[in-house]
Design a protein around this motif. Sequence first.
Motif, PDB file in Angstrom:
ATOM      1  N   ILE A 745      22.370  17.891  26.662  1.00 54.95           N
ATOM      2  CA  ILE A 745      21.550  19.279  26.869  1.00 54.95           C
ATOM      3  C   ILE A 745      22.389  20.417  26.692  1.00 54.95           C
ATOM      4  O   ILE A 745      22.375  21.408  26.056  1.00 54.95           O
ATOM      5  N   ASN A 746      23.625  20.315  27.309  1.00 54.26           N
ATOM      6  CA  ASN A 746      24.656  21.257  27.444  1.00 54.26           C
ATOM      7  C   ASN A 746      25.248  21.631  25.956  1.00 54.26           C
ATOM      8  O   ASN A 746      25.571  22.737  25.705  1.00 54.26           O
ATOM      9  N   PHE A 747      25.505  20.479  25.441  1.00 52.94           N
ATOM     10  CA  PHE A 747      26.088  20.309  23.934  1.00 52.94           C
ATOM     11  C   PHE A 747      25.248  21.301  23.055  1.00 52.94           C
ATOM     12  O   PHE A 747      25.635  22.165  22.167  1.00 52.94           O
ATOM     13  N   MET A 748      23.890  21.189  23.157  1.00 54.88           N
ATOM     14  CA  MET A 748      23.129  21.755  22.118  1.00 54.88           C
ATOM     15  C   MET A 748      22.882  23.340  22.479  1.00 54.88           C
ATOM     16  O   MET A 748      22.186  23.789  21.607  1.00 54.88           O
ATOM     17  N   VAL A 749      23.463  23.550  23.449  1.00 55.14           N
ATOM     18  CA  VAL A 749      23.494  25.134  23.758  1.00 55.14           C
ATOM     19  C   VAL A 749      24.172  25.936  22.508  1.00 55.14           C
ATOM     20  O   VAL A 749      23.754  27.123  21.840  1.00 55.14           O
ATOM     21  N   ASP A 750      25.398  25.381  22.083  1.00 51.32           N
ATOM     22  CA  ASP A 750      26.104  25.829  21.005  1.00 51.32           C
ATOM     23  C   ASP A 750      25.723  25.460  19.811  1.00 51.32           C
ATOM     24  O   ASP A 750      25.347  24.355  19.414  1.00 51.32           O
ATOM     25  N   GLU A 751      25.359  26.729  18.880  1.00 51.35           N
ATOM     26  CA  GLU A 751      24.659  26.144  17.477  1.00 51.35           C
ATOM     27  C   GLU A 751      25.591  25.620  16.660  1.00 51.35           C
ATOM     28  O   GLU A 751      25.207  24.781  16.069  1.00 51.35           O
ATOM     29  N   GLU A 752      26.818  25.687  16.672  1.00 51.33           N
ATOM     30  CA  GLU A 752      27.638  24.939  15.716  1.00 51.33           C
ATOM     31  C   GLU A 752      28.032  23.578  16.229  1.00 51.33           C
ATOM     32  O   GLU A 752      28.472  22.830  15.242  1.00 51.33           O
ATOM     33  N   LYS A 753      27.336  23.207  17.328  1.00 51.00           N
ATOM     34  CA  LYS A 753      27.452  21.685  17.706  1.00 51.00           C
ATOM     35  C   LYS A 753      26.231  21.000  17.460  1.00 51.00           C
ATOM     36  O   LYS A 753      26.074  19.687  17.555  1.00 51.00           O
ATOM     37  N   ARG A 754      25.006  21.511  16.972  1.00 51.93           N
ATOM     38  CA  ARG A 754      23.936  21.021  16.899  1.00 51.93           C
ATOM     39  C   ARG A 754      23.661  19.980  15.621  1.00 51.93           C
ATOM     40  O   ARG A 754      23.211  19.143  15.588  1.00 51.93           O
ATOM     41  N   PRO A 755      24.195  20.516  14.394  1.00 50.63           N
ATOM     42  CA  PRO A 755      24.462  19.641  13.242  1.00 50.63           C
ATOM     43  C   PRO A 755      25.018  18.339  13.439  1.00 50.63           C
ATOM     44  O   PRO A 755      24.418  17.058  13.006  1.00 50.63           O
ATOM     45  N   ALA A 756      25.778  17.979  14.466  1.00 50.95           N
ATOM     46  CA  ALA A 756      26.431  16.671  14.716  1.00 50.95           C
ATOM     47  C   ALA A 756      25.458  15.901  15.172  1.00 50.95           C
ATOM     48  O   ALA A 756      25.641  14.574  15.130  1.00 50.95           O
ATOM     49  N   LEU A 757      24.551  16.234  16.064  1.00 55.37           N
ATOM     50  CA  LEU A 757      23.445  15.448  16.543  1.00 55.37           C
ATOM     51  C   LEU A 757      22.739  14.622  15.541  1.00 55.37           C
ATOM     52  O   LEU A 757      22.525  13.553  15.477  1.00 55.37           O
ATOM     53  N   LYS A 758      22.295  15.442  14.599  1.00 55.15           N
ATOM     54  CA  LYS A 758      21.387  14.855  13.490  1.00 55.15           C
ATOM     55  C   LYS A 758      22.331  14.141  12.713  1.00 55.15           C
ATOM     56  O   LYS A 758      21.761  12.951  12.354  1.00 55.15           O
ATOM     57  N   LYS A 759      23.538  14.481  12.232  1.00 60.21           N
ATOM     58  CA  LYS A 759      24.476  13.673  11.457  1.00 60.21           C
ATOM     59  C   LYS A 759      24.690  12.218  11.942  1.00 60.21           C
ATOM     60  O   LYS A 759      24.759  11.371  11.507  1.00 60.21           O
ATOM     61  N   GLU A 760      24.894  12.117  13.476  1.00 61.94           N
ATOM     62  CA  GLU A 760      25.122  10.976  14.051  1.00 61.94           C
ATOM     63  C   GLU A 760      24.000  10.128  14.449  1.00 61.94           C
ATOM     64  O   GLU A 760      24.038   8.926  15.139  1.00 61.94           O
ATOM     65  N   GLY A 761      22.843  10.639  13.952  1.00 58.93           N
ATOM     66  CA  GLY A 761      21.645   9.828  14.192  1.00 58.93           C
ATOM     67  C   GLY A 761      20.952   9.947  15.521  1.00 58.93           C
ATOM     68  O   GLY A 761      20.204   9.274  15.970  1.00 58.93           O
ATOM     69  N   GLY A 762      21.421  10.927  16.331  1.00 58.23           N
ATOM     70  CA  GLY A 762      21.172  11.328  17.507  1.00 58.23           C
ATOM     71  C   GLY A 762      19.439  11.681  17.854  1.00 58.23           C
ATOM     72  O   GLY A 762      18.938  11.178  18.696  1.00 58.23           O
TER      73      GLY A 762
END
Length: 875
Positions: A745-762
Amino acid sequence: MMDQASKRSKGDRPFYQPPENIPTSAEIINDARQSIGRPLQVVKTKRPFTPREDRRSLFGPTSTRNPETRPPSAFSLTSRHFDGADSRPASGTKLSPLPHRPSCTSINEEQTPRVPTEPDVEVLLPPKPPTDPNKATRKVPRTRVIHSNSVDASSPDSPGINKSGSLTDLSSRQTEGSTTDTSRRTHSGPKERTPIPKEERGEGDGKEMPHRAPSQASVRSPPRSASSREVESRVSSGGTKRTSSAGSTGRAGSAGKRDTEESQEETLFYTQNIAPRLEELALLGKKREGDKLCECADSLYKLLQKENLLGKNCKQRSTILKSVFKLLDLEEPKVLLRVARLILAFRVSGNNLLNVCKLVFKVSRNEKNDPEFLRGNILELLSKTLSCTDHTTSCEALIYCVGAIKFLTGNTTIVKQLVKENCIEGLGQLLDGINKTNRENGKVNEQLGHILVQLTAALRNLADANSSREKFLNCHIVEGLCTVVDTYALDGDLMLNISRIFSKITLHTDCCTVLADQPSSYKSFINLLNKHLQKSDMVVRVCFVLGNITAKNDEARVRLFQENKAFDVLLSVLKLYLEMDLKAQGKEEKPEEGERGNKLNKREDVMIKVVRVIANLSINETVGPLIASNALCIDLLLSILEYKEIPTSEELVLNTVATINNLSYYSVKTSMINQHQMRVIEALLKLVLADNMEGMIEASRVFGNLTRQKTVRDFLVQHKVDQMMVTMLDSGNREVVYISCGVLINFMVDEEKRPALKKEGGVKKLIEVLRDFGRTDWELASLVCQILWNYSGKITSSNACFGEQEAQDLLDLLIEYTDQDSALDSSFKEEETDEEMRKYYYETWREFYPVAEQLLHRLETHQSDFEPLENPGTP
């Protein structure tokens, strides 16, 4: 264009920032702290391991008591140590002489000589009056009766008393055999007291009473008057079962006759039933036939018990005890216990009580003899001795009696029997009596302290019985032990035993409540830690008890923290044992064997218990911020994490991380956790990389609190912690998934950290979590929706943001879950739920609904088949 830009600006806000002009925003946030961090947790730990003593001794090998002032554990004991008459007063003081009372004042008063009840009291029989008033009185020395069996009531110089109670003419009593009567041996045996038929006493009523054939001794002895025999019987037995020892023969003739007949019946019963068994016991004792001797002793005991002749009711008590004492020179434990049972049943006192307790103690020292204590009722008699014995006059006897019980409580089978025989009640009465004596005297009695050492050791073992806890509470033993702690705080042996008792019973909530309610308990425990700081065995148990109390009682957390210098003492304990452990690093040590063969580090065990107390204290919302602001506390906790490794010190490390998690929950300006957050993160990162699931879970809980700071998020992303959290979503463990969601939840606050969620299949994994856990866990479903809400802050197209298939699956789930009937019906069908569970599902679904409804609205609003252009203005 302005409307679209306005929508985008609103969609860019982080989840925990309230949206404008949307009334459900407060429900979406719903306490941001709780959404990104796990609720405060109580830390659990194992009870300190207590090794079993190899040898049974009165005071253990580690005892600090002065050997010169404490009773010995080893001693010699034979029949010569027992007093035949069982008459010596327990205090050791000499009895004052009885006042002289004449046998009669007048013929009309019909009084008999007063005879004392105790068989050893010296009785001075009054001089006989002249038979003829006209003749001069001849001076005759008074007869001194030294012992019950030395009464010479048949002497011609003894006064006679007729049936009506008046004195008889001595000339009428002079018989042909009177001279031989005076030569009768002082210590006569039972056969020499053959009862005399009524017709010989002039009381015949036409019926003859059965009696044994006269023995040689009875032939030599002439018939004596009923009154003289009654006097002798009273002196020898200390009083009959039915008449007062002071004498009640001053009644009318019928009463005197009834008392005489009863005395004759008792004497006849003794001669025909008891005396033969005593002779058999003596014969078997000489032959050393143990099995037969035990059978005979049991037979005698049952006979005496049936006729109510145990205790102090039996006239021939001293005679029986003399015979029994002679068997004490035998060495067979089963024989000695039979003898001890008889002696205890007669309720002996003084020296005999001391020696019989020593005897039982001696037999109980060898655990091979334990089965013998389950035969007969020796355990019942020992339990009764506790409540029937005066601890001020029979202190040493009680030391050995309770010491024997302590040994026997090492046997689990005997423990159950002792609980049934009210041993806990007896120990409780003794404990209360000792506390009362100390309170009245206003000072500590060292000898009573010896009793308490044995008593608390016995209670320590009895506390293991399943049925003992209720008895502990009903007998107010917890309160009594707290009084002992205040009185004997410097007694290391005693305090160790009590700490062991408390460490067992405080595993149960009801006992914790009673102990926590004691006014002086917190002060007493802190005082013990101060006075016995170097004694790890005691310190670890006191801290374990404090951890148990604070785990289950929020008021106890406040009271302990507010106790004067209490938290400072806890930190001093932690600092001392941490420094000791650091100094011991690299040195070869021989660790003790712990439970199940594990190696036990006592210093580390103390630290585990102290850290647990700090963790439990920090749960309170008033105390927690104060502890989080304590620089020494945070420094000590971080020092543990920095030098301890989870493979070798798993429990200590995990407890320390749990404590830091509780403290990191409080975002106060003075928090030392926040000021040293990078030091905390670096220490925790070591656990994540240690390939230990428990360590990763505990560290992730702290990450959920600390990732509210961007510097922490950036540091963790550099070490790929965000990828680890995505991987943890595959775990089927709800707790693990919940924790990873809290961090994401906290990681997704930062815009630059959001693409990693989709990239890792999150994204796909989050939708699977929503499908798998949603219907049965609306709280977890709410967390998933919050992550996806923060992730989609810059959304322009649902398909582009989530993926075409993922967007459709998410849309279908949200439509189903936001329909109350569909969602709750599915929840109720998954489990057999009662009314309380239905209410819980409904309340958690209501918290889930506003988050899911807003996410659904966003999906529907941005649903499109077209992909957005990266640079719309470029030709």
